[in-house]
Design an enzyme around this catalytic site. Structure first.
Site, mmCIF file in Angstrom:
data_model
loop_
_atom_site.group_PDB
_atom_site.id
_atom_site.type_symbol
_atom_site.label_atom_id
_atom_site.label_comp_id
_atom_site.label_asym_id
_atom_site.label_seq_id
_atom_site.Cartn_x
_atom_site.Cartn_y
_atom_site.Cartn_z
ATOM 1 N N ARG A 1 0.872 -1.189 0.000
ATOM 2 C CA ARG A 1 0.000 0.000 0.000
ATOM 3 C C ARG A 1 0.898 1.224 0.000
ATOM 4 N NH1 ARG A 1 -5.342 1.164 3.582
ATOM 5 N NH2 ARG A 1 -6.062 -0.314 2.011
ATOM 6 N N HIS B 1 -7.425 0.771 -6.388
ATOM 7 C CA HIS B 1 -7.605 -0.135 -5.249
ATOM 8 C C HIS B 1 -8.245 -1.430 -5.789
ATOM 9 C CE1 HIS B 1 -7.816 -1.512 -1.279
ATOM 10 N NE2 HIS B 1 -8.728 -0.714 -0.747
ATOM 11 N N GLN C 1 -10.006 -4.176 -3.514
ATOM 12 C CA GLN C 1 -11.326 -3.767 -3.015
ATOM 13 C C GLN C 1 -12.408 -4.094 -4.041
ATOM 14 O OE1 GLN C 1 -12.245 -2.258 0.019
ATOM 15 N NE2 GLN C 1 -14.261 -2.795 -0.788
ATOM 16 N N ASP D 1 -17.641 6.532 -1.024
ATOM 17 C CA ASP D 1 -16.377 6.415 -0.298
ATOM 18 C C ASP D 1 -16.108 7.784 0.316
ATOM 19 O OD1 ASP D 1 -13.895 5.625 0.672
ATOM 20 O OD2 ASP D 1 -12.879 5.793 -1.259
ATOM 21 N N CYS E 1 -16.609 0.940 0.692
ATOM 22 C CA CYS E 1 -15.389 0.141 0.910
ATOM 23 C C CYS E 1 -14.944 0.180 2.369
ATOM 24 C CB CYS E 1 -14.275 0.643 -0.001
ATOM 25 S SG CYS E 1 -13.857 2.374 0.277
ATOM 26 N N ARG F 1 -13.607 -9.333 1.667
ATOM 27 C CA ARG F 1 -12.184 -9.043 1.423
ATOM 28 C C ARG F 1 -11.341 -10.270 1.755
ATOM 29 N NH1 ARG F 1 -10.240 -3.782 1.168
ATOM 30 N NH2 ARG F 1 -8.369 -4.877 0.466
HETATM 31 N N1 CP Z 1 -11.339 -0.767 2.393
HETATM 32 C C1 CP Z 1 -10.064 -0.780 2.799
HETATM 33 O O1 CP Z 1 -9.120 -0.955 2.004
HETATM 34 O O2 CP Z 1 -9.908 -0.589 4.146
HETATM 35 P P1 CP Z 1 -8.533 -0.408 4.934
HETATM 36 O O3 CP Z 1 -8.001 0.956 4.620
HETATM 37 O O4 CP Z 1 -8.914 -0.569 6.385
HETATM 38 O O5 CP Z 1 -7.572 -1.474 4.484
HETATM 39 N N1 NVA Z 2 -10.297 6.352 -0.955
HETATM 40 C C1 NVA Z 2 -9.877 5.898 0.349
HETATM 41 C C2 NVA Z 2 -10.034 4.422 0.440
HETATM 42 C C3 NVA Z 2 -9.702 3.815 1.765
HETATM 43 C C4 NVA Z 2 -9.818 2.320 1.767
HETATM 44 C C5 NVA Z 2 -8.437 6.316 0.605
HETATM 45 O O1 NVA Z 2 -7.614 6.223 -0.316
HETATM 46 O O2 NVA Z 2 -8.137 6.752 1.712
#
Ligand code: CP
Ligand code: NVA
Length: 314
Positions: free
Chosen positions: A104, A131, A134, A226, A267, A295
């Site tokens: 990430r 993502h 997701q 989101d 998400c 997930r």
């Molecule tokens: N939806 C998602 O990716 O959540 P986290 O940021 O908790 O991993």
């Molecule tokens: N769009 C959000 C998703 C979190 C899972 C972010 O990038 O923070």
């Protein structure tokens, strides 16, 4: 050795995405055979996080353990990356120890760089652009709830962010229609829109960009939102809330404009009172907890399919 990265679903065919969904279903229903259930036996996988995470981190860690493998959690700042070792050098070294990297990051270009120098698979656990993991879970959740995907209509309300970009790709690959309602200046990326347009020519998906959330939810099977303030956007928080609220909040008034059997997805994490109200996320049409659970099953599917690919003779 062959390797397959997952940086964006654009690199996968509809059949391959369907392969993820079918594998997830085997894992969820306990129908995977013993070889598949232990596909990570003797394998170690690094989970490298530059930003916070609850679902992605824990679902991948549990999935790796449950498939017989060994997860190694590595914080960006606790590794030498935090002191300036290059991504390329880190990728080269990790490739000598482990079998895959789940990462990430802030910048998608860092993932591209990592995948370029790693000779093991690199899986995108979220970047500023995409993502994909997701959206595999989201597609599986929709398949589970409706029994089919092609022809479903998703209404995405809010920020044209990483999740929205990946939804564009996932929906357009798999034949779902997608109506996006977002404010001016907060559209999804032009790259994702271009991919979606190209994919739709094959799948027949209808992709629509709107300003008005009420028009977007008309005829929708799923209403998706989101956060308005993604990780990395915190400095813009006040400005963003001013732009998005109250118009782009998913509340009962907006749900009332959708068909009565439309379901709500997010998400997570949710920012209750901002992009969604308690009444919606806790209401009878919300499927966010099943979506979050999925997930786990879909991370297993992604890992299993990618490792199977690697093990097949080239
Ligand atoms: N939806 C998602 O990716 O959540 P986290 O940021 O908790 O991993
Ligand atoms: N769009 C959000 C998703 C979190 C899972 C972010 O990038 O923070």
């Amino acid at each position: 050795m062959r390797k397959r990265d997952l940086l964006t679903l654009q690199d996968y065919t509809p059949d391959e995405i369907n392969g993820f969904l079918m594998a997830a279903d085997r894992f969820k229903r306990g129908n995977a055979d013993p070889d598949e259930m232990n596909i990570l036996s003797g394998k170690s996988i690094v989970l490298l996080f530059q930003k916070p995470s609850t679902r992605t981190r824990v679902s991948f860690e549990a999935a790796i353990y449950q498939l017989g493998g060994h997860p190694i959690i590595l914080g960006w700042r606790e590794s030498q990356l935090g002191r300036g070792e290059t991504i390329a050098d880190t990728a080269r070294v990790l490739s000598r120890y482990v079998d895959a990297i789940v990462a990430r990051v802030y910048r998608h270009s860092d993932l591209v760089e990592m995948a370029r120098y790693a000779n093991i698979p690199v899986i995108n656990a979220l970047s500023d652009m995409y993502h994909p993991c997701q959206i595999v879970a989201d597609l599986y959740t929709m398949l589970e709830k409706f029994g089919y995907l092609r022809g479903l209509k998703v209404a995405y309300i809010g920020d044209g962010n990483n999740v929205c970009n990946s939804l564009l790709i996932g929906c357009s690959k798999m034949g779902l229609d997608l109506s996006i309602a977002c404010p001016e200046g907060y559209e999804p990326s032009t790259e994702a829109l271009r991919f979606a347009e190209k994919n739709s020519m094959h799948s027949g998906s209808k992709i629509e960009m709107l300003r008005d959330p009420f028009s977007a939810v008309k005829d929708a099977n799923v209403i998706y939102t989101d956060t308005f303030v993604s990780m990395g956007d915190e400095a813009e928080r006040e400005e963003r809330l001013r732009v998005f609220l109250p118009k782009y909040q998913v509340n009962n008034r907006l749900l009332d404009a959708a068909p009565s059997d439309a379901l709500f997805m997010h998400c997570l994490p949710a920012h209750r009172g901002e992009e969604v109200t308690d009444e919606v996320i806790d209401g009878p049409r919300s499927i966010v907890w099943d979506e979050a659970e999925n997930r786990l099953h879909t991370e297993k599917a992604i890992l299993a399919e990618i490792i199977k690919y690697q093990m097949e003779p080239s």
